[in-house]
Design a protein around this motif. Structure first.
Motif, PDB file in Angstrom:
ATOM      1  N   LEU A 192      31.342  23.166  -5.811  1.00  0.00           N
ATOM      2  CA  LEU A 192      32.243  24.330  -5.787  1.00  0.00           C
ATOM      3  C   LEU A 192      31.436  25.613  -5.593  1.00  0.00           C
ATOM      4  O   LEU A 192      31.788  26.468  -4.779  1.00  0.00           O
ATOM      5  CB  LEU A 192      33.040  24.398  -7.089  1.00  0.00           C
ATOM      6  CG  LEU A 192      33.992  25.585  -7.213  1.00  0.00           C
ATOM      7  CD1 LEU A 192      35.150  25.433  -6.250  1.00  0.00           C
ATOM      8  CD2 LEU A 192      34.525  25.712  -8.636  1.00  0.00           C
ATOM      9  N   THR A 193      30.314  25.726  -6.322  1.00  0.00           N
ATOM     10  CA  THR A 193      29.473  26.921  -6.193  1.00  0.00           C
ATOM     11  C   THR A 193      29.007  27.106  -4.754  1.00  0.00           C
ATOM     12  O   THR A 193      29.158  28.181  -4.165  1.00  0.00           O
ATOM     13  CB  THR A 193      28.227  26.791  -7.102  1.00  0.00           C
ATOM     14  OG1 THR A 193      28.661  26.425  -8.395  1.00  0.00           O
ATOM     15  CG2 THR A 193      27.450  28.081  -7.147  1.00  0.00           C
ATOM     16  N   GLY A 194      28.438  26.027  -4.200  1.00  0.00           N
ATOM     17  CA  GLY A 194      27.904  26.134  -2.846  1.00  0.00           C
ATOM     18  C   GLY A 194      28.988  26.460  -1.846  1.00  0.00           C
ATOM     19  O   GLY A 194      28.813  27.313  -0.961  1.00  0.00           O
ATOM     20  N   LEU A 195      30.130  25.826  -1.999  1.00  0.00           N
ATOM     21  CA  LEU A 195      31.219  26.046  -1.058  1.00  0.00           C
ATOM     22  C   LEU A 195      31.751  27.474  -1.158  1.00  0.00           C
ATOM     23  O   LEU A 195      31.932  28.166  -0.148  1.00  0.00           O
ATOM     24  CB  LEU A 195      32.332  25.041  -1.359  1.00  0.00           C
ATOM     25  CG  LEU A 195      33.457  24.972  -0.349  1.00  0.00           C
ATOM     26  CD1 LEU A 195      32.894  24.618   1.014  1.00  0.00           C
ATOM     27  CD2 LEU A 195      34.455  23.919  -0.767  1.00  0.00           C
ATOM     28  N   VAL A 196      31.964  27.939  -2.376  1.00  0.00           N
ATOM     29  CA  VAL A 196      32.500  29.283  -2.559  1.00  0.00           C
ATOM     30  C   VAL A 196      31.519  30.324  -2.027  1.00  0.00           C
ATOM     31  O   VAL A 196      31.921  31.340  -1.477  1.00  0.00           O
ATOM     32  CB  VAL A 196      32.842  29.518  -4.052  1.00  0.00           C
ATOM     33  CG1 VAL A 196      33.088  30.983  -4.309  1.00  0.00           C
ATOM     34  CG2 VAL A 196      34.063  28.719  -4.427  1.00  0.00           C
ATOM     35  N   PHE A 197      30.230  30.011  -2.159  1.00  0.00           N
ATOM     36  CA  PHE A 197      29.239  30.937  -1.604  1.00  0.00           C
ATOM     37  C   PHE A 197      29.448  31.097  -0.100  1.00  0.00           C
ATOM     38  O   PHE A 197      29.501  32.208   0.431  1.00  0.00           O
ATOM     39  CB  PHE A 197      27.835  30.423  -1.898  1.00  0.00           C
ATOM     40  CG  PHE A 197      26.763  31.140  -1.116  1.00  0.00           C
ATOM     41  CD1 PHE A 197      26.436  32.455  -1.416  1.00  0.00           C
ATOM     42  CD2 PHE A 197      26.102  30.509  -0.073  1.00  0.00           C
ATOM     43  CE1 PHE A 197      25.461  33.120  -0.690  1.00  0.00           C
ATOM     44  CE2 PHE A 197      25.135  31.168   0.651  1.00  0.00           C
ATOM     45  CZ  PHE A 197      24.812  32.474   0.342  1.00  0.00           C
ATOM     46  N   TRP A 198      29.605  29.978   0.617  1.00  0.00           N
ATOM     47  CA  TRP A 198      29.767  30.087   2.073  1.00  0.00           C
ATOM     48  C   TRP A 198      31.121  30.668   2.433  1.00  0.00           C
ATOM     49  O   TRP A 198      31.267  31.349   3.447  1.00  0.00           O
ATOM     50  CB  TRP A 198      29.558  28.728   2.743  1.00  0.00           C
ATOM     51  CG  TRP A 198      28.103  28.353   2.760  1.00  0.00           C
ATOM     52  CD1 TRP A 198      27.507  27.379   2.028  1.00  0.00           C
ATOM     53  CD2 TRP A 198      27.067  28.984   3.516  1.00  0.00           C
ATOM     54  NE1 TRP A 198      26.159  27.341   2.274  1.00  0.00           N
ATOM     55  CE2 TRP A 198      25.861  28.320   3.184  1.00  0.00           C
ATOM     56  CE3 TRP A 198      27.019  30.031   4.409  1.00  0.00           C
ATOM     57  CZ2 TRP A 198      24.635  28.671   3.746  1.00  0.00           C
ATOM     58  CZ3 TRP A 198      25.801  30.388   4.971  1.00  0.00           C
ATOM     59  CH2 TRP A 198      24.630  29.718   4.633  1.00  0.00           C
ATOM     60  N   VAL A 199      32.120  30.419   1.588  1.00  0.00           N
ATOM     61  CA  VAL A 199      33.413  31.070   1.826  1.00  0.00           C
ATOM     62  C   VAL A 199      33.236  32.584   1.710  1.00  0.00           C
ATOM     63  O   VAL A 199      33.780  33.353   2.510  1.00  0.00           O
ATOM     64  CB  VAL A 199      34.472  30.561   0.823  1.00  0.00           C
ATOM     65  CG1 VAL A 199      35.727  31.408   0.895  1.00  0.00           C
ATOM     66  CG2 VAL A 199      34.815  29.112   1.095  1.00  0.00           C
ATOM     67  N   ALA A 200      32.440  33.012   0.725  1.00  0.00           N
ATOM     68  CA  ALA A 200      32.189  34.446   0.556  1.00  0.00           C
ATOM     69  C   ALA A 200      31.531  35.015   1.804  1.00  0.00           C
ATOM     70  O   ALA A 200      31.945  36.046   2.327  1.00  0.00           O
ATOM     71  CB  ALA A 200      31.314  34.685  -0.671  1.00  0.00           C
ATOM     72  N   VAL A 201      30.498  34.319   2.289  1.00  0.00           N
ATOM     73  CA  VAL A 201      29.797  34.804   3.486  1.00  0.00           C
ATOM     74  C   VAL A 201      30.790  34.936   4.639  1.00  0.00           C
ATOM     75  O   VAL A 201      30.848  35.958   5.330  1.00  0.00           O
ATOM     76  CB  VAL A 201      28.663  33.833   3.869  1.00  0.00           C
ATOM     77  CG1 VAL A 201      28.030  34.256   5.185  1.00  0.00           C
ATOM     78  CG2 VAL A 201      27.626  33.763   2.776  1.00  0.00           C
ATOM     79  N   SER A 202      31.616  33.902   4.829  1.00  0.00           N
ATOM     80  CA  SER A 202      32.485  33.880   5.990  1.00  0.00           C
ATOM     81  C   SER A 202      33.622  34.884   5.855  1.00  0.00           C
ATOM     82  O   SER A 202      33.983  35.558   6.825  1.00  0.00           O
ATOM     83  CB  SER A 202      33.055  32.482   6.179  1.00  0.00           C
ATOM     84  OG  SER A 202      31.998  31.552   6.139  1.00  0.00           O
ATOM     85  N   LEU A 203      34.174  35.004   4.654  1.00  0.00           N
ATOM     86  CA  LEU A 203      35.226  36.007   4.482  1.00  0.00           C
ATOM     87  C   LEU A 203      34.648  37.409   4.624  1.00  0.00           C
ATOM     88  O   LEU A 203      35.293  38.306   5.152  1.00  0.00           O
ATOM     89  CB  LEU A 203      35.893  35.854   3.119  1.00  0.00           C
ATOM     90  CG  LEU A 203      36.877  34.694   3.008  1.00  0.00           C
ATOM     91  CD1 LEU A 203      37.521  34.695   1.631  1.00  0.00           C
ATOM     92  CD2 LEU A 203      37.949  34.775   4.073  1.00  0.00           C
TER      93      LEU A 203
END
Lengths: 478, 218, 430, 177
Positions: free
Chosen positions: C57-68
């Protein structure tokens, strides 16, 4: 065009660059000259005092007398003349304080933040906006200073500012109200300094022009404050750096001031006050109301002094869009507060928000929502932004809405706190109402004096963004 | 314009700056000195309706303070004696003195003698005499050498900072409660002796004078 | 439309065709790396269950943050009619093609909420025994959950995630498609269309992002609440996206593509933005901490206490992470970026960017991982096996994102050549 | 009173003109010279060979002083001189001391910046040869000037005049001190 840059080292893609035409607006219309700018702006000061000015001045002065009378009555009688009573011991005074401080924020925002962001459109409105800031801070300061009743306690050394005194105690630095003292006085001081530094070159122009016109007294007066400015580029170099630094520190300052104002409420436990989004939300609201006020003031000025070439439609568009953006942010914060009040599952918090929307003060809440969230949405449409009269009316709605926002936040939470036995309803007294509306007169008097005696636009800065100011003549290669 | 401003004008701003600096300094210093109880209250010595001499009664005659101010140990309020107290002696001595007429009048009518009050804590200050006296704060600490005053004057500022001097460090002031009305008493061991004994009293009697706002502003 | 562009692109020059080939090779490598990372994380879930799931979840949310963040920056570009950033915008447009893939990668978490409720979000399983994490009774008996059960349920989690990823995919694909189409026909209508999508997209993305991160991250500890949370996530997203932008720009410059395009003024401007958002992040985070500290309400302070001291009063390792965030997230970038030369340096600015992106990841970890508590109700220490699974997740999800970016990169022009502001951007000087 | 010679003042009419003239005067190696412009001309600093302004050093000093003042003031008053429990907070914590220290940082920076600007510019200077010239009456409107001072070691009246007219000066006048 781009072809000038397609030298041998550039990648092939540059040969393909062929932008579709979509020109940007110019900042000074009709290709005016430098002296046109000087004449236009100095002409306002040098010309005879127009009749409307005297009328406006008399009206403002009359209105300002309400504040003076209200304050004299307050000091001679006591704070009881205001409508405060348990549980609402703090209402219009703090509402008006936050309202005026918020109004002031656009001035610093235009001068400082837009300067840092290199938004050149700021130049024709920043001087007036900064003046507005200072006068708004003056109006704001009236309320916290006089709400103590025995006003000398607010100014005696040791009570608000740390100074060795017979009581041997110090101000309570753990209180957000004390932070306010420092924030607002810093804000006032820095705003005045920033404004004055910007004025120096223009004062020098007025000094020279009055001397040429043979008016030695006014020349000496302006000359004294021009500090012997002579337009030396060695001076400009330090001056611009100082201006940039001041802009750089005014930006965090303006954010911090309303942040600290929001702390007045947010560090407490009162339902509806303690919410972590308050700092950015207050700042956005302040900018929102400030730009509302800038439009309210500048649009009539633009019409009266025929400044259409300097305050162009582009400027108005920009300001409308900022109002739209900040209004939407404020709307987001309203939504977030409501949502988290439910999500946090604190019954008091939940009640506070239901009560805002549907309780005794619901009328104020819905005025707030209409003016602050709905009104700015009209600015999505170009046709509305181009209708100056409509923009002006909407800008007044923004001002009204932001006053009600503070009213809603402060009064609803205090009137309905934890214990139903101590609930109450607050109504302002006549003295309060007169004192508040009088501050518009105070503001008006100061602003009218400003537009009569000081250059309302920074001539040097406007000249610097005109196309003729480019040393490469706009076509020369680097 | 330089034609307007002579060469000497270049010095003017510095002069103005110095002037403003000096003025501010003087005003601040003035406020710090003059706008304090130490300046405005110390030395206040109004003429009383009866020229009562503490120097005579408490000093020369050696009357104990508590003979007249009889409630000082028991009550928060230290009383000014009624005419009855005066008449205890003055029905035998100086019975006809014209200076004592107001006292006799008061005794007859029951209306108090209109003494003028010197030491007055503001309404927002809670002060309890009995607590102070019972824990060995001598009269002299707050009222000065009353036993040497022909006309009583305000000897100490009674400002908040002054109160705090003792509340922060009571050991410098507390003495054996038996000695509180002995206004001439000084610790035989000097300051060092006072401090040593004071510390012991503070410890033994668990003296914890409040320094919070609500200690006095209740 | 994109296929049409793809047929033109190789014709624009021999070197371009060559670099396209190397780009697709790199894309394949990134995909392989990503799949390996994902597989390793999958193994982790089998081995250490919850811990690896939280890390994912941490890793995924991090990349979601980058992309958003990238999506926001494109929209902010349009809404301000910005000029200078036009050359960079295309790279962000390439990057946001990863949003649907991120949605797909999120699906396992939603599936886990259905088939193994309580694995990540306690409230997906009303029968969850809270005594495992230092509480009492079950979730269903927790009055705070009962009050919030309208929102905190598996169904709303799935709906919100679908609406979020669906909306973001739609908006990002429209923004990208119009921009790419303009390269061919040079129609100003595309610029207007993008402004329309921005006007729709900004409020939608702001609200949906707030809702999603509240459900995904904040609701891990569903007792805690803070109105600032969405803004905090936004600050991190923009900061990591700016870092990504700098890294991509300098990477393209060092590859030769951006020679003659990227100038010092672009570097300075993006450096200034990085600086500004460093301050913004600090402002948001300080305000949130400060208000909770000053008000001192137990329902709020426990969230920070958990990250500082254990129930027995012993200072725990998350306290050091918090201090690291103060210095690494704010003080160090602040002091570095304030220097004029750093903002121009093609060596240093990407490094600062990489550092900031790493600290954003640490910040996400700080927000997510301490919600994984032991039976005493204390957080597991920072330095634990979880970090390995975070690393595999970041590599796994990141590999897929880079693959999506490179794929799109190969299909589009390097810069939006017909954009009305492109010359202004190429000749940009402050 | 005999008026002493201060220097030469040459008028230029446009921003590009003064930019190029400044480059030439700089390249001729003059030290005590200046440009008089109605607004800060972008790029003229480079053309004059000026170094980056030192004002930020003053600002930094002011800011540090302000922050230290704030923190130490709050520590001294709250934790040292009159420790008083308020609202269950510690006597001193950098957290609640932060807002005021922050404001003082800004206040002191502003003071230092402005003082720095005035000191570095050697202002206020209400009397100055340039201000005495008739030219300056329109100078701050739309004309640009180069001023070369006589005290410059390389100064030679004829050579300086030649340089200025070659640089395209519209009018050259002599200034008295």
């Amino acid at each position: 065009m781009a072809h000038a840059h397609t030298d041998h080292s550039a990648p092939a893609i540059l040969a393909e660059v062929k932008p579709v035409a979509f020109p940007r607006a110019t900042l000074v219309e009709k290709n005016r000259s430098f002296s046109w700018v000087t004449e236009k702006i100095c002409g306002i000061i040098e010309g005879p005092t127009p009749r409307w000015w005297w009328i406006a001045f008399a009206v403002s002065g009359f209105l300002a007398s309400f504040t003076v009378a209200g304050i004299i009555y307050l000091v001679s009688t006591g704070v009881g003349v205001w409508g405060h009573a348990n549980p609402v011991n703090w209402a219009w005074d703090i509402v008006n304080f936050v309202f005026w401080i918020g109004i002031g924020h656009a001035g610093t925002l235009i001068s400082a933040i837009l300067c840092l962001l290199r938004q050149k459109w700021r130049t024709s409105i920043n001087r007036a906006a900064e003046a507005m800031t200072i006068f708004a801070v003056v109006c704001a300061a009236i309320f916290p200073v006089f709400h103590v009743g025995r006003v000398w306690f607010a100014v005696l050394p040791g009570y608000l500012f740390p100074f060795p005194n017979a009581n041997a105690i110090w101000p309570n630095f753990r209180s957000p109200l004390e932070w306010d003292v420092f924030a607002v006085s810093t804000y006032g001081t820095v705003s005045v300094l920033f404004w004055y530094i910007g004025l120096i070159p223009d004062l020098a122009i007025l000094r020279d022009r009055f001397y040429r016109a043979g008016d030695k007294i006014r020349s000496a007066l302006y000359g004294f404050f021009a500090m012997g400015w002579r337009g030396s580029n060695r001076h400009w170099s330090n001056y611009e750096m100082a201006y940039l630094v001041l802009a750089g520190i005014s930006t965090p300052l303006v954010l911090s001031v309303h942040t600290i104002v929001s702390f007045d409420f947010a560090v407490s436990l009162l339902p509806g006050w303690h919410t972590t989004i308050f700092p950015p939300y207050f700042v956005a609201g302040a900018i929102f109301s400030g730009f509302g006020m800038v439009l309210t003031l500048m649009l009539p000025l633009r019409a009266i002094f025929r400044l259409e070439d300097l305050i162009t439609q582009y400027h108005i568009d920009c300001m409308c869009k900022i109002i739209l953006a900040t209004g939407t942010i404020v709307g987001y914060a309203y939504g977030m507060e409501f949502f988290i009040a439910w999500y946090g599952s604190n019954p008091y918090e939940g009640f506070a928000f239901i009560n805002r929307a549907f309780g005794h003060y619901a009328w104020a809440y819905w005025i707030m929502i209409t003016c602050n969230v709905v009104t700015p949405q009209f600015f999505w449409f170009k046709r509305i932004r181009r209708n100056i009269g409509l923009v002006w009316i909407l800008s007044i709605f923004v001002n009204v809405g932001m006053w009600f926002e503070r009213f809603v936040i402060i009064v609803t939470s205090l009137a309905r706190d934890f214990l139903p036995s101590s609930w109450g309803y607050y109504s302002p007294s006549a003295v309060e109402i007169f004192t508040f509306f009088g501050t518009f007169g105070v503001f008006g008097v100061l602003f009218l004096l400003f537009i009569r005696f000081l250059p309302i636009m920074p001539m040097a800065e406007i000249k610097a963004v005109m196309p003729q100011a480019d040393v490469h003549g706009g076509h020369d290669k680097h | 314009m330089s034609n307007l401003f002579p060469k000497s004008a270049n010095k003017l701003p510095l002069q103005i700056l110095i002037f403003i600096g000096l003025t501010t300094g003087i005003v601040l210093a003035g406020v710090t000195y003059y706008a304090t109880p130490k300046y405005t209250r110390v030395g206040y010595a109004p003429t009383q309706p009866v020229p009562f001499s503490h120097a005579l009664h408490a000093g020369q005659l050696g009357m104990d303070c508590r003979y007249c101010h009889s409630n000082v140990e028991k009550s928060g309020h230290s009383n000014v004696p009624t005419a009855q107290t005066c008449m205890n002696c003055h029905n035998q001595i100086k019975t006809d003195s014209p200076l004592l007429a107001p006292v006799r009048e008061s005794y007859a009518s029951g209306n108090p003698v209109p003494w003028l009050r010197l030491h007055q804590a503001p309404d927002y200050v809670y002060f309890n005499h009995s607590v102070h006296v019972a824990r060995g704060v001598s009269c002299v600490s707050c009222h000065g050498q009353i036993n040497e005053m022909d006309v009583v004057h305000h000897a100490k500022p009674l400002s908040m900072g002054w109160c705090l001097e003792c509340h922060r460090d009571p050991a410098k002031f507390v003495r054996d409660p038996k000695l509180v009305t002995n206004l001439d008493w000084k610790h035989p061991g000097g300051d060092a002796g006072q401090l040593e004994q004071g510390k012991k009293f503070v410890h033994d009697w668990n003296i914890q004078p409040p320094q919070s706002c609500s200690g006095c502003h209740r | 439309m994109s296929t049409h562009v793809a047929t033109i692109s190789p014709a624009s020059g021999g070197s371009a065709a060559g670099s396209t080939r190397s780009v697709s090779a790199a894309a394949n490598k990134a995909l392989v790396l990503g799949l390996v990372g994902l597989a390793a994380t999958g193994l982790g879930v089998v081995l250490s269950g919850k811990a690896a799931a939280f890390s994912y979840l941490t890793g995924l949310v991090f990349w979601v943050a980058v992309s958003l963040g990238a999506l926001f920056l494109i929209m902010i570009h349009h809404v301000f009619d910005a000029g200078w950033s036009t050359v960079l915008r295309r790279q962000y447009e390439n990057w946001i093609t990863c949003l649907p893939w991120l949605g797909l990668l999120f699906a396992p978490l939603l599936i886990s909420a259905v088939i193994a409720p309580g694995l990540i979000w306690k409230w997906t399983d009303p029968a969850y025994d809270l005594s495992q994490v230092g509480g009492h009774g079950t979730v269903a008996q927790d009055v705070l959950w009962v009050k919030k059960s309208g929102l905190l349920s598996t169904l709303t989690l799935i709906i919100a995630s679908f609406v979020g990823f669906g909306g973001w995919t739609l908006i990002s694909s429209r923004l990208r498609a119009h921009s790419v189409a303009q390269d061919n026909d040079g129609d100003i209508a595309h610029t207007h269309a993008n402004r329309f999508w921005t006007a729709v997209g900004l409020p939608f993305t702001a609200l949906s992002m707030t809702l999603c991160v509240i459900l995904w991250v904040k609701a891990l500890d569903y007792h805690w609440y803070s109105t600032m949370f969405g803004v905090w996530f936004f600050a991190g997203a923009i900061r990591s996206a700016l870092s990504l932008g700098v890294i991509l720009m300098v990477w393209l410059w060092s590859r030769g593509d951006y020679k003659g395009i990227l100038n010092n003024n672009h570097m300075h401007s993006i450096g200034m933005l990085m600086f500004a958002f460093t301050v913004f992040w600090a402002y948001i985070t300080f305000s949130q901490y400060f208000l909770i500290y000053m008000a001192n309400i137990p329902e709020e302070t426990f969230w920070y206490s958990l990250r500082e001291i254990n129930k027995d009063g012993v200072f725990n390792t998350w306290g050091y992470v918090g201090m690291f965030l103060l210095f690494g997230h704010f003080v160090a970038p602040f002091l570095t970026l304030i220097h004029y030369p750093v903002k121009l340096s093609k060596t240093w600015l990407p490094r600062v960017g990489a550092f900031i992106a790493t600290v954003v990841l640490v910040d996400m970890t700080y927000n997510v991982m301490p919600s994984l508590k032991n039976s005493a109700g204390d957080a597991y220490p920072f330095l634990s096996l979880n970090l390995l699974w975070i690393a595999t997740s970041v590599v796994g999800v990141g590999g897929v994102c880079v693959w999506a970016y490179l794929n799109s990169f190969a299909k589009t022009k390097l810069i939006p050549i017909r954009d009305p502001r492109i010359v202004e951007s190429l000749t940009y000087h402050e | 009173m005999a008026a002493t010679f201060y220097g030469l003042m040459a008028r230029f009419d446009t921003a590009p003109e003064i930019y190029h003239a400044a480059q030439q005067v700089r390249d001729a190696g003059y030290k005590n010279w200046d440009c008089i412009t109605p607004f800060p001309v972008h790029g003229l600093d480079g053309a004059m060979g000026l170094r980056r302004s030192n004002v930020p050093k003053f600002s930094l000093l002011g800011g540090l002083t302000g922050f230290t003042t704030g923190m130490s003031m709050i520590w001294f008053t709250g934790a040292f001189d009159y420790p008083l429990i308020v609202g269950g907070k510690p006597y001193f914590s950098p957290l609640f001391a932060f807002p005021i220290s922050y404001e003082l940082t800004i206040l002191f920076t502003a003071f230092a910046t402005i003082a720095g600007m005035f000191i570095l510019n050697w202002l206020p200077q209400h009397y100055h040869p340039v201000l005495k010239s008739k030219e300056i009456l329109r100078g701050l409107d739309d004309a640009f000037y180069v001023v070369i001072e006589a005290r410059d070691p390389k100064f030679d009246l004829n050579r300086a005049k030649a340089l200025l007219s070659q640089a395209g000066a519209k009018e050259i006048s002599e200034l008295e001190a």
